[in-house]
Design an enzyme around this catalytic site. Structure first.
Site, PDB file in Angstrom:
ATOM      1  N   ALA A 131      -2.781   2.478   2.492  1.00 37.83           N
ATOM      2  CA  ALA A 131      -2.629   1.306   3.366  1.00 37.83           C
ATOM      3  C   ALA A 131      -3.774   0.353   3.064  1.00 37.83           C
ATOM      4  CB  ALA A 131      -2.658   1.709   4.837  1.00 37.83           C
ATOM      5  N   GLU A 132      -3.447  -0.932   2.914  1.00 40.45           N
ATOM      6  CA  GLU A 132      -4.453  -1.919   2.497  1.00 40.45           C
ATOM      7  C   GLU A 132      -5.683  -1.930   3.400  1.00 40.45           C
ATOM      8  OE1 GLU A 132      -1.133  -2.612   2.547  1.00 40.45           O
ATOM      9  OE2 GLU A 132      -0.677  -4.379   1.311  1.00 40.45           O
ATOM     10  N   ILE A 133      -5.505  -1.619   4.666  1.00 41.27           N
ATOM     11  CA  ILE A 133      -6.635  -1.674   5.587  1.00 41.27           C
ATOM     12  C   ILE A 133      -7.692  -0.636   5.234  1.00 41.27           C
ATOM     13  CG2 ILE A 133      -5.636  -0.123   7.337  1.00 41.27           C
ATOM     14  CD1 ILE A 133      -6.842  -2.053   9.465  1.00 41.27           C
ATOM     15  N   SER A 142     -10.528  -0.435  -0.696  1.00 41.24           N
ATOM     16  CA  SER A 142      -9.066  -0.362  -0.710  1.00 41.24           C
ATOM     17  C   SER A 142      -8.501  -1.239  -1.838  1.00 41.24           C
ATOM     18  CB  SER A 142      -8.540  -0.828   0.640  1.00 41.24           C
ATOM     19  OG  SER A 142      -7.156  -0.938   0.629  1.00 41.24           O
TER      20      SER A 142
END
Lengths: 234, 219
Positions: free
Chosen positions: B48-50, B90
Site C-alpha cells: 500500500a502506497e501509504i 514506499s
C-alpha cells in the site's frame, strides 16, 4: 504547550505542510485552532486535499487555502470545484516525487532526478537529464514556513514516535519547515521512548501540543461508514 | 475458472500473471478483485502506497485501528510478517524496481504501451496519486479495463489522446473480451474470452492488432 502558543505561530499567507492523509493521521485539534483564528491565504502542501470535514480539507472548506501542492484531491469535491472555479491553485505532483521533493527540502539537497513523469505533461518546464542512457526529470525541493505534524507520543524534551501508518508523510515533513509543530496523543517522561522507538529526534521538533479531546477518534468518514454498516438492517 | 464473464473474468485472468511471493501493488476496484482468483499455492505481498508491506484483509469495524489505513484512508490490516515504512520508502519500492507487478484501471491505453488514466482536462482531475510512479518503476504493468466505453468507443487506441500517466510502460492489457500482450511490434492478441472471435476483437479495437497463428482461450 498550549493550543494558543501553537496557534500563535500561524499567520496569513504562510506556506504550511500538513502531514495528514485524506484528513487522517491529522493534527485535528490544531487545525480547529487555525479555523478559530481564521488563518487565511494559506499555501498548503499535503499529499491529498483531505475531505471537507477532515484535516486540511476543513480549511479548504472555509476557503482559507489559496494554493495547494498535492498528489490527489479525489476525496474532496470542494477542492475540485474551487480549482475549476479558479479559487484554488492546484499543482499536482506524482506521489513519489512529492515525497522526494520534501525530503530534499529537509535534507539540504538541491533536488532529485526521477524517471517518474518522463514522457508526460509533468515534464513541461523541467530540466531533463540523461544518466547512463536513461532520462530523468530534475525535481526541485519543497520547504515550508511551518510543518503541522501528528504523532503518537512525544517525550517531555520533544522526541516523537509514530504508530503504524501514522508515519507516512508526517515523518519527512518534520524536516522540511522552519517551525515544526507536533500534535500528539500522549506525553511521556524522557527515557520512556528508547533510542529505537524515536522516529524524529528532539532537535528537529520545535513545539509539542498534547491532545485534550479523544486520543484516537474515528475520523468522520469512518464514523459515517460504520454507522451505515451497523445500521444497514434497520 | 470456467464460466466467468465481465470484470470477474478480467480479475481472474490478471491473477494468473502472478507468481508465488510476488510483491504487487493493486488499486481499488477490479485490480484488488484479483486476490480473489489467485491460483492454488500463490500468495502475494500486497503493497500500500501509504507504507504497508503485506496488507491483509479489510478488518471488521470493531477491529479497525485509526493508525492502520490504506492508500484510500480506509481501515486496513497488516499480515503476520508484514511491515510498515514511511512514504519515501514506499515509493523507493515502487520506483526502485522492487515491485514485481501492478494492475491499473484506465481511461485509454494504446498500442505503444502508453496509458492515460489520471485526467480529462476541464472535466476530471482527481490527481495522479501514485500512478505515475508505478508506471515509471514497476516491472510488469497490467492494464485491466473494459474494452470499450459506454458509448461503444474503443478504449484501446492507436495513440492516446488524453494526457499520459505513463509512456511506453504497459506490458499487458486484459479486457472482458481478450488479452493483448504489448510488444515492440505492437499489440499481439494472445487470448480470446469465451464467445468472442478474432473478427469481433478487430471490429471493436481502434488499435492495430497483430493476430498470431494461435490464439488461446482466456479464463
Amino acid at each position: 504547550m498550549s493550543k494558543e502558543e501553537a496557534i500563535a505561530k500561524f499567520h496569513d499567507g504562510q506556506t504550511i505542510m500538513f502531514g495528514d492523509w485524506h484528513g487522517e493521521h491529522s493534527a485535528e485539534e490544531l487545525i480547529t485552532g487555525m479555523l478559530e483564528k481564521g488563518v487565511k491565504d494559506i499555501s498548503a502542501i499535503a499529499v491529498s486535499g483531505g475531505m471537507p470535514d477532515q484535516g486540511l480539507g476543513r480549511l479548504i472548506h472555509e476557503k482559507l487555502v489559496k494554493d495547494l501542492i498535492t498528489t490527489h484531491i479525489g476525496l474532496n469535491p470542494e477542492a475540485r470545484d474551487q480549482m475549476f472555479a479558479g479559487e484554488l491553485n492546484v499543482e499536482f505532483v506524482p506521489q513519489g516525487t512529492f515525497a522526494e521533493r520534501i525530503r530534499c527540502g529537509g535534507a539540504g539537497l538541491g533536488g532529485c532526478l526521477t524517471p517518474t513523469g518522463v514522457g508526460t505533461d509533468i515534464e513541461k518546464g523541467k530540466q531533463k537529464l540523461t544518466i547512463d542512457g536513461k532520462e530523468y526529470l530534475l525535481e526541485l525541493p519543497l520547504h515550508a514556513d511551518v510543518a503541522l505534524i501528528k504523532a503518537w507520543k512525544a517525550d517531555t524534551i520533544g522526541n516523537i514516535a509514530f504508530r503504524y501508518t501514522g508515519r507516512a508523510t508526517n515523518s519527512y515533513m518534520a524536516f522540511a519547515a522552519d517551525i515544526v509543530i507536533v500534535e500528539v496523543e500522549e506525553l511521556v517522561e524522557v527515557g520512556e521512548l528508547g533510542p529505537d522507538d524515536i522516529d524524529v529526534p528532539a532537535p528537529i521538533i520545535d513545539m509539542v501540543y498534547v491532545r485534550t479531546g479523544e486520543k484516537k477518534p474515528f475520523c468522520p468518514m469512518w464514523q459515517r461508514a460504520r454507522a451505515k454498516a451497523e445500521g444497514g438492517g434497520k | 475458472m470456467a464460466g466467468l464473464t465481465g470484470r470477474a473474468l478480467i480479475a481472474s485472468r490478471c491473477a494468473r500473471f502472478f507468481k508465488d511471493g510476488d510483491f504487487v501493488n493493486l488499486g481499488i476496484g477490479v485490480p484488488m478483485m484479483c486476490v480473489n482468483y489467485l491460483p492454488e499455492g500463490v500468495e502475494l505481498w500486497l503493497e500500500a502506497e501509504i507504507g504497508i508491506v503485506g496488507c491483509g484483509s479489510t478488518p471488521k469495524w470493531e477491529d479497525a485501528d485509526p493508525d492502520i489505513i490504506d492508500a484510500g484512508g480506509q481501515p486496513a490490516s497488516i499480515i503476520k510478517g508484514g511491515s510498515i515504512c514511511d512514504h519515501t520508502t514506499s515509493f523507493a519500492f515502487i520506483r526502485g524496481g522492487h515491485v514485481d507487478a501492478t494492475v491499473l484501471g484506465t481511461l485509454q491505453v494504446d498500442q505503444e504501451g502508453n496509458i492515460a488514466n489520471w485526467t480529462i482536462p476541464g472535466k476530471l482531475a482527481p490527481g495522479m496519486g501514485g500512478a505515475m510512479d508505478l508506471c515509471a518503476g514497476v516491472k510488469k504493468i497490467i492494464v485491466a479495463t473494459d474494452h470499450c466505453e459506454k458509448s461503444g468507443a474503443s478504449k484501446i487506441l492507436k495513440k492516446c489522446t488524453l494526457p499520459l500517466t505513463g509512456a511506453k510502460c504497459v506490458t499487458d492489457i486484459v479486457t472482458e473480451r481478450c488479452y493483448f500482450e504489448v510488444t515492440d511490434e505492437g499489440l499481439v492478441l494472445r487470448e480470446l474470452a469465451p464467445g468472442y472471435t478474432v473478427e469481433d476483437i478487430l471490429a471493436c479495437t481502434e488499435a492495430d492488432v497483430i493476430v498470431p497463428d494461435e490464439v488461446g482461450v482466456m479464463e
